[in-house]
Design a protein around this motif. Structure first.
Motif, short mmCIF file in Angstrom:
data_model
loop_
_atom_site.label_atom_id
_atom_site.label_comp_id
_atom_site.label_asym_id
_atom_site.label_seq_id
_atom_site.Cartn_x
_atom_site.Cartn_y
_atom_site.Cartn_z
N ASP A 198 18.15 -42.29 -28.16
CA ASP A 198 17.78 -41.67 -29.43
C ASP A 198 17.13 -40.33 -29.10
OD1 ASP A 198 16.94 -40.87 -31.91
OD2 ASP A 198 15.87 -42.73 -32.37
N TRP A 199 17.97 -39.30 -28.90
CA TRP A 199 17.48 -37.99 -28.46
C TRP A 199 16.57 -37.35 -29.51
CZ3 TRP A 199 17.56 -37.23 -23.59
CH2 TRP A 199 18.57 -37.80 -22.82
N LYS A 200 16.84 -37.57 -30.78
CA LYS A 200 15.98 -36.99 -31.82
C LYS A 200 14.56 -37.54 -31.72
CE LYS A 200 15.88 -35.67 -36.59
NZ LYS A 200 16.43 -34.40 -36.91
N ALA A 201 14.44 -38.85 -31.47
CA ALA A 201 13.11 -39.46 -31.31
C ALA A 201 12.40 -38.91 -30.09
CB ALA A 201 13.23 -40.98 -31.22
N LEU A 202 13.16 -38.44 -29.11
CA LEU A 202 12.58 -37.87 -27.90
C LEU A 202 12.27 -36.37 -28.06
CD1 LEU A 202 14.79 -39.68 -25.23
CD2 LEU A 202 12.41 -40.18 -25.86
N GLY A 203 12.57 -35.82 -29.26
CA GLY A 203 12.25 -34.43 -29.52
C GLY A 203 13.35 -33.43 -29.20
N VAL A 204 14.54 -33.90 -28.88
CA VAL A 204 15.64 -32.99 -28.59
C VAL A 204 16.26 -32.55 -29.92
CG1 VAL A 204 17.89 -32.74 -27.46
CG2 VAL A 204 16.07 -34.11 -26.39
N PRO A 205 16.34 -31.24 -30.16
CA PRO A 205 16.88 -30.78 -31.44
C PRO A 205 18.38 -31.08 -31.56
CG PRO A 205 16.45 -28.91 -30.00
CD PRO A 205 15.93 -30.14 -29.30
N CYS A 206 18.80 -31.33 -32.79
CA CYS A 206 20.21 -31.60 -33.07
C CYS A 206 21.01 -30.31 -32.94
CB CYS A 206 20.33 -32.15 -34.49
SG CYS A 206 22.01 -32.49 -35.00
N ARG A 207 22.22 -30.40 -32.38
CA ARG A 207 23.10 -29.23 -32.28
C ARG A 207 24.18 -29.34 -33.34
NH1 ARG A 207 24.25 -26.58 -26.60
NH2 ARG A 207 22.26 -25.56 -26.68
N ARG A 208 24.40 -28.29 -34.03
CA ARG A 208 25.47 -28.24 -35.02
C ARG A 208 26.43 -27.14 -34.61
NH1 ARG A 208 23.91 -31.92 -38.58
NH2 ARG A 208 21.76 -31.94 -39.25
N TRP A 209 27.70 -27.38 -34.85
CA TRP A 209 28.72 -26.40 -34.50
C TRP A 209 29.13 -25.65 -35.76
CZ3 TRP A 209 29.82 -25.32 -29.57
CH2 TRP A 209 29.35 -26.23 -28.62
N ILE A 210 28.93 -24.32 -35.75
CA ILE A 210 29.28 -23.48 -36.89
C ILE A 210 30.24 -22.41 -36.37
CG2 ILE A 210 28.41 -21.91 -38.66
CD1 ILE A 210 25.69 -23.42 -38.36
N ASN A 211 31.44 -22.41 -36.90
CA ASN A 211 32.49 -21.46 -36.48
C ASN A 211 32.66 -21.42 -34.97
OD1 ASN A 211 32.93 -20.73 -39.17
ND2 ASN A 211 31.32 -19.17 -39.09
N GLY A 212 32.66 -22.59 -34.33
CA GLY A 212 32.88 -22.67 -32.89
C GLY A 212 31.68 -22.33 -32.04
N THR A 213 30.51 -22.09 -32.66
CA THR A 213 29.31 -21.73 -31.94
C THR A 213 28.24 -22.80 -32.16
OG1 THR A 213 29.81 -19.41 -32.34
CG2 THR A 213 27.57 -19.91 -31.61
N SER A 214 27.55 -23.13 -31.09
CA SER A 214 26.48 -24.13 -31.16
C SER A 214 25.23 -23.51 -31.75
CB SER A 214 26.18 -24.66 -29.76
OG SER A 214 25.07 -25.51 -29.78
N ALA A 215 24.62 -24.23 -32.71
CA ALA A 215 23.37 -23.76 -33.30
C ALA A 215 22.42 -24.94 -33.40
CB ALA A 215 23.64 -23.19 -34.69
N HIS A 216 21.13 -24.71 -33.14
CA HIS A 216 20.12 -25.76 -33.25
C HIS A 216 19.72 -25.93 -34.71
CE1 HIS A 216 19.40 -26.45 -29.02
NE2 HIS A 216 19.41 -25.15 -28.83
N SER A 217 19.43 -27.17 -35.07
CA SER A 217 18.86 -27.44 -36.38
C SER A 217 17.88 -28.60 -36.24
CB SER A 217 19.95 -27.78 -37.40
OG SER A 217 20.53 -29.02 -37.09
N ASN A 218 16.99 -28.74 -37.17
CA ASN A 218 16.00 -29.81 -37.12
C ASN A 218 16.26 -30.87 -38.12
OD1 ASN A 218 14.61 -28.67 -34.97
ND2 ASN A 218 13.43 -27.35 -36.35
#
Length: 192
Positions: free
Chosen positions: A172-192
């Motif tokens: 459970d990476w979110k519980a460990l504090g790792v931010p979620c990665r979202r892919w927008i137009n082929g580029t990785s972006a962090h989101s909380n």
């Protein structure tokens, strides 16, 4: 024994990806010295005829009626689990250690690899071997496969126990504090 297992795994990985040894081992590790006799499970998958190598090792102590199925990680094969095979058969277990299609180096990937298909392949192998109920002992990517197998094949009827050793994909990476990665137009972006 654990040190020897680590050395064997390191040597296997080093030689499997080495150009000098690429021709030595076939796509099913032909030429590799297994610690126990190797059998083959032949089956059709996605329109192709395949075979899965596996070791089926009898207990050395009084049989306890349990069968342990060793589910290895992505860059390994059943032979890298020899110390576990030795311990389990000494405890009275029958041990089946398959080489999953596409896992062991050199990777023979004739088809896309899906956990559901790998679980079905394992279920077919166990049916052929006459195993109705098993303890799954899983390492690394084998943990995801063992979980999928248990979900598909009726835990606890066909799977009596799941033993996970450093599994991948269950964190459970979110519980460990790792931010979620979202892919927008082929580029990785962090989101909380």
């Amino acid at each position: 024994m654990t040190r020897r297992l680590s050395i064997l795994a390191s040597l296997l990985l080093a030689t499997a990806f080495s150009p000098a040894h690429a021709a030595t081992y076939g796509p099913e590790l032909q030429g590799f010295s297994y610690p126990h006799p190797v059998r083959h499970y032949k089956f059709a998958s996605q329109g192709q005829q395949l075979q899965m190598a596996y070791m089926d090792v009898a207990p050395t102590a009084k049989a306890n009626g349990k069968t342990a199925v060793l589910m290895h990680g992505k860059s390994f094969c059943g032979a890298t689990r020899d110390s576990q095979i030795t311990a389990l058969r000494g405890a009275g277990c029958r041990v089946i250690a398959p080489d999953q299609i596409g896992f062991a180096p050199p990777a023979n990937r004739p088809l896309p690899i899906h956990l559901q298909q790998l679980a079905a392949n394992t279920a077919g192998l166990l049916k052929q071997a006459g195993v109705e109920r098993a303890v799954l002992v899983a390492h690394s990517t084998g943990g995801m496969l063992a979980t999928r197998h248990a979900l598909m094949y009726m835990y606890p009827q066909a799977v009596s126990q799941l033993v996970m050793v450093n599994p991948i994909g269950l964190e459970d990476w979110k519980a460990l504090g790792v931010p979620c990665r979202r892919w927008i137009n082929g580029t990785s972006a962090h989101s909380n």
